[in-house]
Design a protein around this motif. Structure first.
Motif, PDB file in Angstrom:
ATOM      1  N   LEU A  94       0.791  -1.228   0.000  1.00 30.16           N
ATOM      2  CA  LEU A  94       0.000   0.000   0.000  1.00 30.16           C
ATOM      3  C   LEU A  94       0.825   1.281   0.000  1.00 30.16           C
ATOM      4  O   LEU A  94       0.330   2.335  -0.404  1.00 30.16           O
ATOM      5  CB  LEU A  94      -0.933   0.016   1.226  1.00 30.16           C
ATOM      6  N   ILE A  95       2.064   1.204   0.449  1.00 25.46           N
ATOM      7  CA  ILE A  95       2.826   2.427   0.727  1.00 25.46           C
ATOM      8  C   ILE A  95       3.157   3.220  -0.532  1.00 25.46           C
ATOM      9  O   ILE A  95       3.184   4.452  -0.489  1.00 25.46           O
ATOM     10  CB  ILE A  95       4.097   2.129   1.567  1.00 25.46           C
ATOM     11  N   THR A  96       3.407   2.582  -1.667  1.00 32.40           N
ATOM     12  CA  THR A  96       3.747   3.360  -2.868  1.00 32.40           C
ATOM     13  C   THR A  96       2.544   4.191  -3.330  1.00 32.40           C
ATOM     14  O   THR A  96       2.711   5.370  -3.670  1.00 32.40           O
ATOM     15  CB  THR A  96       4.253   2.465  -4.019  1.00 32.40           C
ATOM     16  N   ASP A  97       1.358   3.612  -3.323  1.00 28.67           N
ATOM     17  CA  ASP A  97       0.164   4.383  -3.694  1.00 28.67           C
ATOM     18  C   ASP A  97      -0.124   5.474  -2.664  1.00 28.67           C
ATOM     19  O   ASP A  97      -0.518   6.580  -3.031  1.00 28.67           O
ATOM     20  CB  ASP A  97      -1.054   3.475  -3.837  1.00 28.67           C
ATOM     21  N   ALA A  98       0.070   5.167  -1.391  1.00 28.26           N
ATOM     22  CA  ALA A  98      -0.147   6.172  -0.349  1.00 28.26           C
ATOM     23  C   ALA A  98       0.843   7.326  -0.490  1.00 28.26           C
ATOM     24  O   ALA A  98       0.484   8.488  -0.280  1.00 28.26           O
ATOM     25  CB  ALA A  98      -0.025   5.533   1.034  1.00 28.26           C
ATOM     26  N   THR A  99       2.070   7.021  -0.876  1.00 26.59           N
ATOM     27  CA  THR A  99       3.081   8.061  -1.079  1.00 26.59           C
ATOM     28  C   THR A  99       2.711   8.943  -2.267  1.00 26.59           C
ATOM     29  O   THR A  99       2.815  10.170  -2.195  1.00 26.59           O
ATOM     30  CB  THR A  99       4.468   7.425  -1.308  1.00 26.59           C
ATOM     31  N   LYS A 100       2.257   8.338  -3.346  1.00 24.26           N
ATOM     32  CA  LYS A 100       1.849   9.118  -4.519  1.00 24.26           C
ATOM     33  C   LYS A 100       0.645   9.997  -4.188  1.00 24.26           C
ATOM     34  O   LYS A 100       0.562  11.144  -4.635  1.00 24.26           O
ATOM     35  CB  LYS A 100       1.546   8.188  -5.698  1.00 24.26           C
ATOM     36  N   GLN A 101      -0.269   9.497  -3.398  1.00 20.46           N
ATOM     37  CA  GLN A 101      -1.425  10.296  -2.986  1.00 20.46           C
ATOM     38  C   GLN A 101      -0.984  11.444  -2.078  1.00 20.46           C
ATOM     39  O   GLN A 101      -1.484  12.559  -2.192  1.00 20.46           O
ATOM     40  CB  GLN A 101      -2.464   9.419  -2.280  1.00 20.46           C
ATOM     41  N   PHE A 102      -0.030  11.181  -1.184  1.00 20.63           N
ATOM     42  CA  PHE A 102       0.524  12.229  -0.318  1.00 20.63           C
ATOM     43  C   PHE A 102       1.151  13.334  -1.163  1.00 20.63           C
ATOM     44  O   PHE A 102       0.910  14.521  -0.932  1.00 20.63           O
ATOM     45  CB  PHE A 102       1.567  11.618   0.630  1.00 20.63           C
ATOM     46  N   ASN A 103       1.960  12.947  -2.163  1.00 15.80           N
ATOM     47  CA  ASN A 103       2.596  13.924  -3.039  1.00 15.80           C
ATOM     48  C   ASN A 103       1.555  14.737  -3.812  1.00 15.80           C
ATOM     49  O   ASN A 103       1.692  15.951  -3.955  1.00 15.80           O
ATOM     50  CB  ASN A 103       3.542  13.229  -4.024  1.00 15.80           C
ATOM     51  N   PHE A 104       0.530  14.064  -4.316  1.00 13.90           N
ATOM     52  CA  PHE A 104      -0.526  14.741  -5.059  1.00 13.90           C
ATOM     53  C   PHE A 104      -1.242  15.756  -4.170  1.00 13.90           C
ATOM     54  O   PHE A 104      -1.471  16.902  -4.578  1.00 13.90           O
ATOM     55  CB  PHE A 104      -1.513  13.709  -5.617  1.00 13.90           C
ATOM     56  N   SER A 105      -1.588  15.357  -2.956  1.00 13.84           N
ATOM     57  CA  SER A 105      -2.271  16.266  -2.035  1.00 13.84           C
ATOM     58  C   SER A 105      -1.381  17.452  -1.692  1.00 13.84           C
ATOM     59  O   SER A 105      -1.863  18.592  -1.607  1.00 13.84           O
ATOM     60  CB  SER A 105      -2.660  15.530  -0.755  1.00 13.84           C
ATOM     61  N   LYS A 106      -0.109  17.198  -1.499  1.00 10.39           N
ATOM     62  CA  LYS A 106       0.838  18.271  -1.184  1.00 10.39           C
ATOM     63  C   LYS A 106       0.923  19.268  -2.334  1.00 10.39           C
ATOM     64  O   LYS A 106       0.909  20.485  -2.117  1.00 10.39           O
ATOM     65  CB  LYS A 106       2.218  17.662  -0.898  1.00 10.39           C
ATOM     66  N   LEU A 107       0.993  18.771  -3.560  1.00  9.96           N
ATOM     67  CA  LEU A 107       1.058  19.653  -4.721  1.00  9.96           C
ATOM     68  C   LEU A 107      -0.249  20.420  -4.882  1.00  9.96           C
ATOM     69  O   LEU A 107      -0.243  21.608  -5.212  1.00  9.96           O
ATOM     70  CB  LEU A 107       1.374  18.860  -5.983  1.00  9.96           C
ATOM     71  N   GLN A 108      -1.378  19.776  -4.646  1.00  9.95           N
ATOM     72  CA  GLN A 108      -2.675  20.450  -4.747  1.00  9.95           C
ATOM     73  C   GLN A 108      -2.756  21.609  -3.756  1.00  9.95           C
ATOM     74  O   GLN A 108      -3.238  22.688  -4.094  1.00  9.95           O
ATOM     75  CB  GLN A 108      -3.823  19.464  -4.509  1.00  9.95           C
ATOM     76  N   ARG A 109      -2.293  21.388  -2.518  1.00  8.64           N
ATOM     77  CA  ARG A 109      -2.292  22.469  -1.515  1.00  8.64           C
ATOM     78  C   ARG A 109      -1.412  23.627  -1.979  1.00  8.64           C
ATOM     79  O   ARG A 109      -1.773  24.790  -1.837  1.00  8.64           O
ATOM     80  CB  ARG A 109      -1.819  21.942  -0.167  1.00  8.64           C
TER      81      ARG A 109
END
Length: 116
Positions: A94-109
């Protein structure tokens, strides 16, 4: 933002985002002010492959979850020794998808905060 800067940003960071987000990111970056493009380059996006290694070696203590801002799950993994090892192993998938989602959320902010 200039097309060349967008292409460079996506070339450098494409592996840090889910493929389904890349087109949307490109469209959003086209609307982002060019004079603030350095702010995007200064962001520290986590590498999914590095997070996988951290999850394998330190996931039982929740370090992987703490690093992607998932403090609640990090504490839970820490207190349960990674769910007696089971949860730590599940997180390897799960961690690779969770990391990509974290990066996406960070960029969106970042885009929302500085895009005006």
């Amino acid at each position: 933002m200039e097309k060349s800067k967008i292409d460079m940003f996506l070339a450098v960071h494409a592996d840090k985002f889910a493929p389904e987000h890349l087109l949307m990111l490109q469209e959003q970056l086209e609307q982002f002010p060019d004079d603030k493009s350095m702010i995007l380059n200064a962001q520290d996006f986590k590498s999914p492959s590095t997070m996988m290694l951290i999850s394998i070696f330190l996931g039982g203590w929740g370090i992987d979850r703490f690093m992607i801002g998932d403090t609640g799950l990090g504490i839970l993994k820490l207190l349960t020794a990674g769910g007696c090892g089971v949860w730590a192993i599940i997180d390897w998938f799960l961690i690779t998808d969770a990391t990509k989602q974290f990066n996406f959320s960070k960029l969106q902010r970042c885009l929302m905060m500085y895009g005006h």
